[in-house]
Design a protein around this motif. Structure first.
Motif, PDB file in Angstrom:
ATOM      1  N   GLN A 107       0.816  -1.195   0.000  1.00 29.45           N
ATOM      2  CA  GLN A 107       0.000   0.000   0.000  1.00 29.45           C
ATOM      3  C   GLN A 107       0.862   1.263   0.000  1.00 29.45           C
ATOM      4  OE1 GLN A 107      -1.267  -1.011   4.430  1.00 29.45           O
ATOM      5  NE2 GLN A 107      -2.283   0.837   3.694  1.00 29.45           N
TER       6      GLN A 107
ATOM      7  N   GLU B 296       0.190   5.780  -0.661  1.00 27.87           N
ATOM      8  CA  GLU B 296      -0.816   6.787  -0.963  1.00 27.87           C
ATOM      9  C   GLU B 296      -0.840   7.178  -2.440  1.00 27.87           C
ATOM     10  OE1 GLU B 296      -1.270  10.683   1.316  1.00 27.87           O
ATOM     11  OE2 GLU B 296      -1.485   9.100   2.841  1.00 27.87           O
ATOM     12  N   GLY B 297       0.336   7.349  -2.996  1.00 32.80           N
ATOM     13  CA  GLY B 297       0.378   7.800  -4.388  1.00 32.80           C
ATOM     14  C   GLY B 297       0.618   6.673  -5.372  1.00 32.80           C
TER      15      GLY B 297
END
Lengths: 598, 591
Positions: A522, A524-525
């Motif tokens: 995982q 964010e971007g």
């Protein structure tokens, strides 16, 4: 792309230790010095002054556990799993260093003992385990590492009522095996109405004999304290009348319905059979408060990855199956058992590594059978104390697991100063008339002499620590990012199991027990385009996931460090930018993460 | 102000969380609340004959009720032979609960009103006890009244069926909003289903080797709620309670629980049974049926299979072990046969035997506890025959002559056709949702339709009263079969203050005091015969202080005990005969 591959893979604590300590310093460098600072003691002057030339009755055991928990509050938590039938607490000591990670994210070793009330030294061995790990934490590197890497759940007595019974009442070596729930053993509609009686009030339950010119027993010519059968052409002089007791309920039978009368170690769900097939099984699996409480703890703690359940006696390192009809365990798991069992034979002189049904006797519904067969956890039962330890010889003349009478007498004379044998004394029995009472005290045969107890505790502790050390432990090998297009990257991550035991046993795989392992990514971007397990690194053969590529199911887990399945490699195809985190999570192998950046 | 509150309260009362159902004709069945009221109404005013008590709570916290019936004040309920009747362990089987209510009503009414024909419960329950657990899985029962209605019959324990670390996250969805979870058929080249050419509402498996082309895949109605590519793979709940008992327990199989007797509901039932050692037979109203056909008949049909050999022991290695018994020993077969025959004499319903699931309650009580266990479904779709069904049955006769391999497949199809006919003719079409198109978020265009859940389990409730009559009467018959002790004593003065006492113990019931398997499992205690002296002047000169009979045959099986007693003339001794399944008798004997 720099892969470090260890090419010297022997089963030793040290090597695994180095890898793991490195891991801890990498991820948890902040916490260790704090933990090491506390309670550094000299080995010969402990912080908590416990003695292992002593048997702890229930209250003493409770007290010792409390003192340990108070002395080591950062690492120890004392809790009760529930109450026994008679209302005693089922004390469980949890050893966990919260500074090195969450309890449920570390593999846990379960250690218990004394499921049979008379098998007392199992509890001292459990107590010694907690005490030794604590006293040596910060002093002995390997024990420190074990505490930091692992969680330990230690239940010194599965059967506190049986333990209290052994200590508090006259008993034979086997008479307090059961729990204390009343059971109608003779089917007369009344429970526990005719047990043994300490007729002469000397605090021991011994044998009764009666002079009879037509009896089939006689005093041994080897030793006047011993009884032997008369030869077939010889007159005897005694009847043997069994253990001390009277016909309490006036039904014409003696001692036919004593307290309890079941076996808490036949009450577990795997390969369970009813009472008429397996004595002591009780009405249904886990019907007793003790077994029920323990099972609930196991079901709530899938992080338990190793089990040791101490019993006495006979000097054995036992594994299942408990019955022939169950069939042999998967070959892959047997290989793991064998490595530990054979190592154990070296650590425990005069102990033998055995399969329960084949080498001992059939057990349906045993505890370690459930923990392995039902829950997929590698599990041993050590039968603490072997008569061979008295003589320190592999062979002696005695027969059976507890030794013959001649050996017993010899060691009683030579080493115990006659303390274990009670001479025959006359008694006037209400039914049998003039009889004699005498024989062996309850400590004989199953329980070590106090002067050998500490050695027994330590050697078995060391074996169980070997087992704990070989529970699976996942380690992130590397996380490699490569550009595969204008804005697309591949992220390849590899995780290794550094220990002997696989993250999912073959048994668990076959029966789909517990969760598979998961490998996830995982950021964010970061957008995950696809991903899958790399089945062949040389040819980039990837099994792409159909759904949820960010959370890949690793059904089979990671195999033994000493197998071709010791690593799992996955590759994601991603786009975007910035930091991301890959995480491998295994119920029994722990949780490990690595960071990367696009 | 007050009136506003009252109105609000009224609204709350008339809008319960469960919907009223009249579309399937089930609104005559009792919801949990209605059951509680009905039971307390029945028991109210009958305090000396009936007791209502809660024996446990369900996973969702609903009470599990038991009613104890017995009409004699001088005997303790636990000391009388007893029958246990259990319904609703499969919560979806609402009809069983109605049978229990009818049974309690009939037993209590019979004692005040002689006009009813059939068994004399008044008389039967003087010496016997009847325990009734009308709904052992109340959460499952309640779910049948809620909408949408799905064929999910486990209890409410969350279970992670797809092992993804999340429990109950992808259950079915009522996409067309009709209140029922039915099916979706979707055109798919990888499917294996085709539309049945004879009946386009039904689907059939395509056999490509016969040139049948498969065009469809079938799903249960719903979406992929958790986005893992699977539809409805992890629905709410749970453990199927009739698979949670120890005999033939299938560990590690889906929905069987973490271990035997793991659930609140099964534990309440098992513990109730074990606490009442006087229970000499168990009757379950549920989905299995070992009464409608004789045991051992038909493939996998019948009740529990009959044993062909004897259990044995094995010895290899050091391990010596007894083999568990898994089929009814020949010594007990006549009992099972007799009961099934009695059932078929009374109950006219025709149908096929339904084998118990592994881990069922009624097989556990027999195979592990040695108490005969029976189960009946009560209803097997035996409605007034319509023309279509008669034709179908004729067809069936012809078919039986056909080859074995074709048989099963056709039978299955036939079974579907019959149910469709039942839905059309009896339920006026409400048992089947006709296929209609729906735009599915991931599958595209689908058709939703198929059988409504539960219609094969429960008939419309207005049929219940008539259907349960036979089973209620059968309960009377079963009560009469329980073993029942009779004790006769005689004394003969031998002179010199010595008396010979003879006691004959007889079983006046039809069942033996213990079945052969009850003796073998040692779960049925022997009949205990104990002579009790009344004074220190008395002495037993000869004879057992405590006699034991492992089992007395039924219909008059008897055994005599003799004692020689020294005691004053005119003094008394007593004999206590205690049989766990046949009652306790105390007889005073005057010397």
């Amino acid at each position: 792309m720099n892969r470090v591959i260890s090419n010297n893979r022997n089963l030793s604590r040290k090597e695994c230790g180095l890898a793991a300590v490195t891991l801890i310093f990498v991820f948890l460098a902040f916490s260790l010095p704090l933990a090491l600072g506390a309670n550094v003691a000299r080995a010969d002057s402990p912080v908590v002054d416990l003695h292992f030339d002593h048997f702890y009755d229930f209250e003493e055991l409770e007290g010792a556990l409390r003192r340990l928990a108070e002395a080591y509050p950062k690492l120890l938590t004392l809790s009760s799993l529930g109450k026994s039938f008679e209302g005693r607490d089922m004390w469980l000591m949890t050893i966990n260093n919260p500074a090195t990670g969450f309890e449920m994210e570390k593999a846990a070793m379960w250690i218990d003992g004394n499921v049979h009330g008379n098998e007392v030294q199992a509890s001292e061995t459990c107590l010694y385990t907690v005490w030794s790990l604590m006293e040596n934490y910060g002093r002995v590197e390997e024990m420190t590492r074990l505490v930091d890497e692992r969680v330990f759940y230690v239940l010194p007595s599965q059967n506190p009522d049986g333990r209290a019974w052994w200590f508090d009442s006259p008993n034979t070596s086997g008479s307090s095996r059961s729990g204390k729930k009343p059971v109608d053993n003779d089917g007369d509609g009344v429970a526990d109405e005719d047990g043994y009686d300490d007729l002469d009030g000397d605090g021991h339950l011994l044998l009764m004999r009666r002079k009879n010119a037509n009896g089939r027993w006689k005093v041994s010519s080897d030793d006047p304290r011993l009884m032997t059968r008369a030869a077939s052409d010889e007159r005897g002089e005694y009847d043997l009348l069994g253990t001390e007791g009277i016909d309490n309920d006036g039904d014409g039978r003696i001692n036919e319905d004593g307290p309890g009368g079941y076996d808490l170690n036949r009450n577990w769900p795997s390969d369970w059979q009813p009472e008429y097939v397996q004595f002591g099984a009780s009405e249904y699996p886990l019907c007793h408060p003790e077994s029920r409480a323990i099972s609930e703890f196991f079901l709530a703690h899938p992080n338990i990855a190793g089990v040791q359940s101490y019993h006495n006696a006979g000097g054995m390192i036992l594994r299942g199956p408990g019955s022939e009809s169950f069939g042999e365990y998967p070959r892959e798991d047997v290989a793991v058992y064998d490595v530990m069992g054979e190592k154990g034979e070296k650590m425990l002189p005069f102990y033998r590594y055995m399969v329960i049904w084949k080498d001992l006797y059939t057990v349906y519904g045993g505890f370690v059978n459930w923990t392995y067969e039902g829950l997929g956890i590698f599990s041993f039962t050590n039968e603490l104390w072997s008569r061979r330890q008295y003589s320190q010889k592999e062979q002696d003349s005695g027969r059976g697991f507890f030794g013959g009478s001649t050996d017993r007498l010899e060691f009683d004379d030579l080493l115990e100063f006659g303390d274990r044998y009670v001479e025959w004394k006359p008694f006037d029995h209400p039914t049998y008339g003039p009889i004699e009472i005498g024989g062996w005290k309850k400590e004989t045969g199953r329980v070590p002499p106090l002067w050998m107890l500490r050695e027994l505790c330590h050697r078995n502790f060391a074996f169980t620590m070997l087992h704990a050390d070989q529970m699976p432990m996942v380690e992130m090998k590397d996380v490699v990012v490569e550009k595969v297009g204008d804005r697309a990257f591949s992220v390849t991550a590899e995780v290794e199991n550094t220990r002997l035991i696989p993250t999912i046993s073959a048994r668990a795989r076959q029966k789909r027990i517990g969760l598979p392992d998961f490998f996830s990514i995982q950021g964010e971007g970061v957008e995950i385009l696809a991903g899958g397990v790399v089945e062949d690194k040389d040819f980039d053969r990837i099994r792409l996931a159909e759904h949820e590529p960010a959370r890949l199911k690793i059904e089979g887990g990671i195999g033994s460090a000493y197998s071709s399945r010791a690593t799992v490699t996955v590759r994601w195809f991603v786009t975007g930018s910035g930091e991301f985190k890959v995480t491998y999570s295994s119920q029994k192998g722990g949780v490990v993460s690595g960071l990367g950046v696009l | 102000m007050l009136s506003t509150r009252f109105v609000l309260l009224m609204i709350l009362l008339v809008c319960p969380s469960v919907q009223a159902v009249d579309d399937l004709g089930w609104d005559g069945y009792h919801t949990a609340d209605e059951l509680r009221l009905a039971l307390s109404d029945l028991v109210h005013g009958n305090g000396d004959r009936a007791r209502l008590r809660q024996i446990g709570s369900s996973t969702e916290g609903r009470p599990i009720w038991a009613v104890e019936l017995g009409f004699s004040e001088d005997k303790v309920a636990e000391e009388r032979p007893a029958l246990l009747v259990v319904a609703g362990l499969e919560g979806e089987h609402l009809l069983g609960t109605e049978a229990c209510l009818a049974l309690i009503r009939r037993a209590l009414l019979a004692s005040t009103d002689d006009s009813e024909a059939g068994p004399d419960f008044e008389d039967l329950l003087k010496d016997r006890t009847l325990y009734v657990i009308p709904r052992a899985h109340p959460d499952g029962g309640e779910r049948m009244f809620a909408r949408p209605l799905a064929a999910l019959y486990g209890n409410a324990r969350p279970e992670d069926e797809d092992r993804d670390g999340r429990a109950d996250e992808d259950g079915p969805n009522d996409l067309d909003g009709d209140g029922f979870i039915t099916f979706m058929r979707v055109k798919d080249p990888e499917g294996d289903q085709r539309i049945d050419e004879d009946e386009p509402r039904l689907m059939a498996k395509a056999d490509r080797t016969k040139g049948e082309r498969a065009e469809y895949k079938i799903y249960s109605e719903g979406i992929d709620s958790d986005g893992d590519g699977e539809i409805n793979e992890d629905a709410a709940g749970g453990v199927i309670l009739s698979r949670n008992f120890p005999f033939r327990y299938a560990m590690h199989e889906p929905n069987t629980g973490a271990h035997q007797v793991s659930e609140l509901e099964t534990r309440a039932l098992a513990d109730f049974f074990l606490a009442h050692r006087n229970i000499g037979a168990v009757l379950v109203f549920g989905l299995a049926d070992n009464l409608i056909a004789l045991p051992g008949k038909g493939k996998g049909g019948g009740g529990p299979p009959l044993d062909k050999g004897r259990g044995s022991t094995t010895r290899r290695g050091r391990g010596r072990s007894r083999k568990p018994v898994t089929s009814i020993p020949s010594a007990d077969a006549p009992t099972f046969k007799r009961v099934a025959e009695a059932f078929q004499e009374i109950v006219e319903t025709k149908g096929k035997a339904v084998a118990a699931e592994p881990g069922s309650f009624h097989e556990w009580v027999y195979f592990h506890q040695g108490v005969p266990g029976f189960s009946t479904r009560i209803w097997h779709r035996e409605f007034p025959k319509k023309e279509s069904e008669e034709n179908a049955e004729e067809g069936e006769k012809k078919e039986e002559a056909e080859k074995e391999e074709k048989k099963k497949e056709k039978k299955e199809k036939k079974e579907e056709e019959k149910w469709l006919a039942y839905s059309d003719d009896v339920l006026e079409g409400r048992g089947f949702v006709n296929w209609s198109t729906y735009s599915h978020p991931t599958l595209g265009e689908v058709e939703i339709g198929g059988f409504v859940p539960g219609i094969r389990i429960n008939p419309p409730a207005d049929r219940a009263a008539e259907l349960v009559k036979g089973p209620v009467e059968f309960v009377g018959r079963l009560l009469a079969m329980l073993p029942l002790l009779n004790v006769e004593a005689s004394v003969e003065a031998k002179g010199g203050g010595i008396h010979e006492v003879r006691v004959r113990v007889t079983n006046d019931g039809e069942f033996p005091t213990a079945l052969a398997h009850g003796v073998r499992t040692r779960q049925v205690s022997p009949v205990i015969v104990r002579l009790e002296l009344e004074s220190d002047d008395q002495e037993i000169l000869a004879g057992e202080r405590l006699g034991r009979i492992s089992a007395l045959e039924g219909s008059g099986g008897s055994q005599e005990f003799r004692w020689l007693i020294r005691g004053a003339k005119g003094s008394t001794v007593s004999v206590v005969v205690r049989a766990s399944k046949a009652g306790t008798r105390t007889t005073e004997i005057l010397l």
